[in-house]
Write an enzyme that holds these catalytic residues in place. Structure first.
Site, short mmCIF file in Angstrom:
data_model
loop_
_atom_site.label_atom_id
_atom_site.label_comp_id
_atom_site.label_asym_id
_atom_site.label_seq_id
_atom_site.Cartn_x
_atom_site.Cartn_y
_atom_site.Cartn_z
N PHE A 48 0.79 -1.23 0.00
CA PHE A 48 0.00 0.00 0.00
C PHE A 48 0.82 1.28 0.00
O PHE A 48 0.27 2.35 0.23
CB PHE A 48 -0.92 0.00 1.23
CG PHE A 48 -1.85 -1.18 1.29
CD1 PHE A 48 -2.92 -1.29 0.41
CD2 PHE A 48 -1.64 -2.20 2.22
CE1 PHE A 48 -3.77 -2.39 0.45
CE2 PHE A 48 -2.49 -3.30 2.27
CZ PHE A 48 -3.56 -3.40 1.39
N GLY A 88 3.59 -2.61 11.03
CA GLY A 88 2.74 -2.86 9.88
C GLY A 88 3.56 -3.01 8.61
O GLY A 88 3.75 -2.07 7.85
N GLY A 123 -2.99 -9.73 9.22
CA GLY A 123 -3.85 -8.73 8.58
C GLY A 123 -4.61 -7.90 9.60
O GLY A 123 -4.81 -8.31 10.74
N ASP A 149 2.18 2.18 10.83
CA ASP A 149 1.28 1.84 9.72
C ASP A 149 0.61 0.49 10.00
O ASP A 149 0.41 -0.33 9.13
CB ASP A 149 2.08 1.78 8.40
CG ASP A 149 1.20 1.76 7.16
OD1 ASP A 149 0.03 2.20 7.25
OD2 ASP A 149 1.68 1.32 6.10
N HIS A 173 -5.39 0.39 11.93
CA HIS A 173 -5.84 1.76 11.73
C HIS A 173 -7.11 2.09 12.50
O HIS A 173 -7.66 3.19 12.37
CB HIS A 173 -6.05 2.05 10.23
CG HIS A 173 -4.77 2.18 9.46
ND1 HIS A 173 -3.57 1.64 9.90
CD2 HIS A 173 -4.47 2.80 8.30
CE1 HIS A 173 -2.62 1.92 9.01
NE2 HIS A 173 -3.15 2.62 8.04
N ARG A 185 -3.08 2.98 20.72
CA ARG A 185 -2.21 2.13 21.53
C ARG A 185 -0.79 2.12 20.97
O ARG A 185 0.19 2.19 21.70
CB ARG A 185 -2.80 0.72 21.56
CG ARG A 185 -2.39 -0.13 22.73
CD ARG A 185 -3.09 -1.45 22.63
NE ARG A 185 -3.17 -1.89 21.22
CZ ARG A 185 -3.88 -2.91 20.79
NH1 ARG A 185 -4.61 -3.62 21.62
NH2 ARG A 185 -3.90 -3.25 19.53
N HIS A 214 1.58 6.88 8.68
CA HIS A 214 0.95 6.74 7.36
C HIS A 214 -0.56 6.84 7.44
O HIS A 214 -1.15 6.62 8.50
CB HIS A 214 1.34 5.39 6.72
CG HIS A 214 1.13 5.38 5.24
ND1 HIS A 214 0.48 4.37 4.58
CD2 HIS A 214 1.48 6.30 4.30
CE1 HIS A 214 0.46 4.67 3.27
NE2 HIS A 214 1.05 5.83 3.09
N ASP A 215 -1.17 7.17 6.32
CA ASP A 215 -2.63 7.26 6.18
C ASP A 215 -3.24 8.37 7.05
O ASP A 215 -4.29 8.19 7.66
CB ASP A 215 -3.29 5.90 6.45
CG ASP A 215 -2.76 4.83 5.52
OD1 ASP A 215 -2.87 5.00 4.29
OD2 ASP A 215 -2.18 3.84 6.01
#
Ligand code: SAH
Ligand code: MG
Length: 209
Positions: A15, A44, A73, A139, A142, A149, A167-168
């Protein structure tokens, strides 16, 4: 960045957009200069895409990247959710398993000497972590609870002068979920971090004290 490594990172499954990956590479080099002899840690890793940019920067800087992921995941990758990828499921176990792809990606990029996989749940590992970090990249999960945490457990380990990458981060709720943006705001509000760079949804902050 070596052209072949960048090509591998761009081609890798995952991603991380190339321009944000390039910003990770630059952050890695800068962090290693500011805080020599300390590792990077990524929460991540998924199939290893961002790990190639960060691991490459670690290798070029004579340090290492700890790549932390339970490889099962996130919530949004599970069956029935938005980002589920059925071919990543271990059929016998009945769960996602991105570890084989991660290993292959790191191996093929020639980074096994610089990227150390930590296979486990972020808070479980974080609970006993003590090493100061030159760079922390968040990352992982989310959702509200996982993101906050990770912020609480891991950001205290960023060494003074080190970098925190998140990220994001989407300032506009229409673009994506809130928790990464919330922890970015928390980092700024804490007074311990200052904004350094923004590329796409990636934010780079520097630890001031
Ligand atoms: N950085 C990757 C994308 C990461 S996707 C890229 O460049 O493509 C988010 C990852 O966080 C998933 O692989 C998921 O397994 C992991 N993750 C989510 N919650 C976690 C937790 N509590 N502990 C460890 N890893 C977690
Ligand atoms: Mg991401």
């Amino acid at each position: 960045m070596p052209a072949d490594l960048r090509a591998a990172a761009v081609a890798a499954r995952g991603f991380m957009p190339p321009d944000e990956g390039d910003a990770l590479w630059a952050a890695g080099l800068a962090a290693a200069r500011a805080v020599p002899d300390r590792p990077f840690l990524e929460i991540g890793s998924y199939c290893g895409k961002s790990s190639l940019w960060l691991g490459g920067a670690a290798q070029a800087s004579d340090t290492i990247l700890y790549a932390l992921d339970h490889h099962r995941g996130s919530e949004e990758n599970q069956p029935g959710w938005e980002w589920h990828e059925p071919d990543l499921v271990d059929r016998e176990v009945g769960k996602i398993d991105t570890l084989p792809l991660f290993r292959r990606t790191v191996h093929d990029a020639g980074l096994e000497g610089a990227v150390v996989a930590l296979v486990g749940d972020s808070p479980t590992v974080g609970r006993h972590w003590t090493a100061p970090l030159a760079l922390l990249f968040i990352d992982g999960g989310h959702g509200t609870e996982p993101a906050h945490r990770d912020y609480e457990l891991w950001t205290p380990h960023v060494a003074p002068g080190g970098l925190l990458c998140i990220h994001d981060v989407f300032p506009d709720p229409a673009d994506g979920g809130r928790p990464p943006f919330e922890i970015y705001e928390r980092a700024l509000a804490s007074g311990a971090f200052t904004d350094q760079r923004a590329v796409g949804s990636l934010r780079v902050l520097a630890r001031s004290g």
